[in-house]
Design an enzyme around this catalytic site. Structure first.
Site, PDB file in Angstrom:
ATOM      1  N   ILE A 166      67.007 135.179 173.028  1.00  0.00           N
ATOM      2  CA  ILE A 166      66.898 135.544 174.441  1.00  0.00           C
ATOM      3  C   ILE A 166      67.737 134.595 175.288  1.00  0.00           C
ATOM      4  O   ILE A 166      67.497 133.385 175.287  1.00  0.00           O
ATOM      5  CB  ILE A 166      65.416 135.521 174.885  1.00  0.00           C
ATOM      6  CG1 ILE A 166      64.555 136.377 173.932  1.00  0.00           C
ATOM      7  CG2 ILE A 166      65.295 135.981 176.332  1.00  0.00           C
ATOM      8  CD1 ILE A 166      65.002 137.828 173.782  1.00  0.00           C
ATOM      9  N   GLU A 167      68.728 135.149 175.970  1.00  0.00           N
ATOM     10  CA  GLU A 167      69.634 134.302 176.753  1.00  0.00           C
ATOM     11  C   GLU A 167      69.783 134.816 178.181  1.00  0.00           C
ATOM     12  O   GLU A 167      70.720 134.465 178.890  1.00  0.00           O
ATOM     13  CB  GLU A 167      71.004 134.221 176.062  1.00  0.00           C
ATOM     14  CG  GLU A 167      70.877 133.766 174.604  1.00  0.00           C
ATOM     15  CD  GLU A 167      72.200 133.389 173.963  1.00  0.00           C
ATOM     16  OE1 GLU A 167      73.185 133.160 174.680  1.00  0.00           O
ATOM     17  OE2 GLU A 167      72.234 133.313 172.729  1.00  0.00           O
TER      18      GLU A 167
END
Ligand SMILES: *[C@@H]1O[C@H](CO)[C@@H](O)[C@H](O)[C@H]1NC(C)=O
Ligand SMILES: *[C@@H]1O[C@H](CO)[C@@H](O)[C@H](O)[C@H]1NC(C)=O
Ligand SMILES: *[C@@H]1O[C@H](CO)[C@@H](O)[C@H](O)[C@H]1NC(C)=O
Ligand SMILES: *[C@@H]1O[C@H](CO)[C@@H](O)[C@H](O)[C@H]1NC(C)=O
Ligand SMILES: *[C@@H]1O[C@H](CO)[C@@H](O)[C@H](O)[C@H]1NC(C)=O
Ligand SMILES: CC(=O)N[C@H]1CO[C@H](CO)[C@@H](O)[C@@H]1O
Length: 418
Positions: A166-167
């Site tokens: 998750i970025e």
């Protein structure tokens, strides 16, 4: 008699597991390599990278939109499968990647884990509530893992878990997602080791009971537990960036149990190219003092070539020295993660280079553990029970491969991760 029979079954059960060189999370020489984004522009089908024993886990990347058309997620594996070239399920943008099912099963038969990576640099991800996160966990469970759905992008192949890379988006509610996946899998209070023990125990107990059933018919109703197919351990990992704590997945890492984290020691001040700022010790300390799973494994995430990250690439020998240091000092160390398969292969088999170095130094530090050999275990991984199915699917795959060779590989990956 009863005890001896159970024991024999237990040993037999373990033997079956070992024939396919099952994944072992407790090792300190595991190699996880992302596949799916074609960073080098020459990505081959997944099974191409499963022909030897170098890589233990392939997180396949990415499921990059959580809620797309028709409420279904969107997946993209660049030149191998995407919504434009392979088509989608009706009323959705979810690609029908059934063509990948045989590859996934072939890799699993060789003892490798295939997990689905969610997110990536350009992901449209995130949740607004715990219940939305749980609903999405049910969807992922039914589409890709042990659940059931009319639409299964990989057909009857059952992936081995999920990876959260998750970025972007909001960081909230990922713990609810993880806990729901684990609850659906029936592993809420188990880890890979206790699950295997319980499964072996259940099998031996069931067999022992069955064996005595003739003498007492009431016992024939004992349920037979299927430990071979969907009833397996599902792994949950995350790929935080090295600055601690991670801005997106940091909170969830403390709230829900993850099996491993693939820390991205690149594209950041704390990367492998910055020895004075490199912070594996911080992550080891997190594992032991803050992680919801105190036995969580921490991998050193590295670029597979100088082209696969903006910064942070180091040579095999430099990475090997980080590895031997971690094997010696940090009990949380589990191995190396590389981004990604196509760049590592193109870069003189960087994956094989680091795997060989890891196995060699692990054997030096932990001589009591059964050592494995990156170059010579290939034959054993394909031996015995795995052989028949692997041989059969090899033939199918070769036909597919020649058909696929005519499809032009895409020049640029849409999800090149920097
Ligand atoms: C998905 O693709 C497979 C072959 O690749 C095909 O047999 C199947 O009918 C497709 N499913 C749907 C719902 O389009
Ligand atoms: C194995 O089964 C026995 C008897 O049912 C039980 O007492 C024991 O706790 C079980 N062990 C594990 C690891 O599940
Ligand atoms: C069969 O099981 C029943 C109920 O558990 C028990 O009462 C009976 O003694 C058993 N018979 C034999 C032959 O073990
Ligand atoms: C599972 O948990 C036990 C303690 O409950 C621990 O000893 C063991 O190392 C764990 N195994 C893994 C693979 O994390
Ligand atoms: C692995 O096996 C090959 C071939 O048998 C051998 O040359 C190599 O030295 C071995 N490596 C290790 C780390 O044992
Ligand atoms: C050794 C043995 O008999 N194992 C059996 C135990 O029970 C399971 C489930 O019925 C079988 O699949 C095993 O072959």
């Amino acid at each position: 008699m009863h005890a001896a029979f159970s024991f024999a079954c237990f040993i037999l059960g373990l033997g079956l597991l070992e024939r396919v060189a099952a994944f072992d999370l407790s090792r300190k020489d595991n190699l996880a390599v992302y596949w799916g984004q074609d960073s080098a522009g020459n990505q081959q089908r997944l099974s191409y990278y499963c022909k030897d024993s170098t890589v233990d886990t392939f997180p396949i990347a990415f499921l990059y939109i959580f809620r797309g058309t028709g409420g279904e997620p969107v997946i993209d594996f660049a030149n191998t499968c995407n919504q434009w070239d392979q088509g989608t399920f009706s009323g959705t943008d979810l690609a029908n990647c059934t063509i990948m099912a045989a590859d996934i099963k072939e890799c699993q038969a060789a003892g490798k884990l295939i997990t689905l990576s969610l997110g990536g640099a350009t992901g449209e991800v995130g949740f607004s509530s715990d219940s939305q996160a749980e609903g999405f966990a049910d969807q992922v469970w039914n589409l890709f893992l042990g659940g059931e759905s009319d639409i299964r992008p990989f057909g009857d192949a059952v992936l081995d878990g999920v990876d959260l890379d998750i970025e972007s988006g909001t960081p909230a509610h990922y713990a609810a997602f993880v806990n729901r996946i684990r609850s659906n899998a029936g592993i809420s209070n188990l880890n890979a080791t206790s699950f295997a023990l319980k499964a072996a125990n259940t099998t031996s107990h069931t067999n022992a009971t069955t064996h005595h059933a003739n003498s007492n018919k009431t016992k024939t109703t004992t349920p037979v537990i299927d430990v071979t197919n969907k009833n397996k351990y599902y792994y949950i990992t995350a790929a935080p960036q090295c600055p601690y704590p991670d801005a997106y997945i940091g909170a969830a890492l403390n709230e829900a149990p993850f099996d491993a984290v693939y820390v991205q020691f690149y594209n950041n001040y704390c990367g492998l190219d910055q020895p004075s700022e490199y912070n594996f010790a911080t992550w080891d300390n997190w594992a032991k003092t803050k992680s919801a799973n105190p036995d969580v494994k921490v991998y050193i995430g590295a670029p597979g070539s100088s082209d696969s990250a903006g910064e942070g690439y180091v040579s095999v020998s430099k990475l090997a020295s980080y590895v031997s240091d971690a094997q010696e000092k940090y009990s949380s160390f589990g191995g190396v993660m590389l981004w990604d398969a196509s760049t590592a292969y193109t870069n003189n088999r960087f994956d094989l280079g680091i795997k060989t170095a890891m196995v060699t130094s692990a054997a030096k530090f932990f001589p009591e553990e059964v050592s494995r050999n990156a170059t010579s275990t290939t034959s054993s991984a394909h031996s015995d029970a795995a052989d028949d199915s692997a041989a059969a699917s090899d033939e199918d795959c070769d036909e597919d491969a020649s058909a696929q060779a005519e499809v032009k590989p895409r020049v640029n990956s849409r999800f090149f991760r920097l």
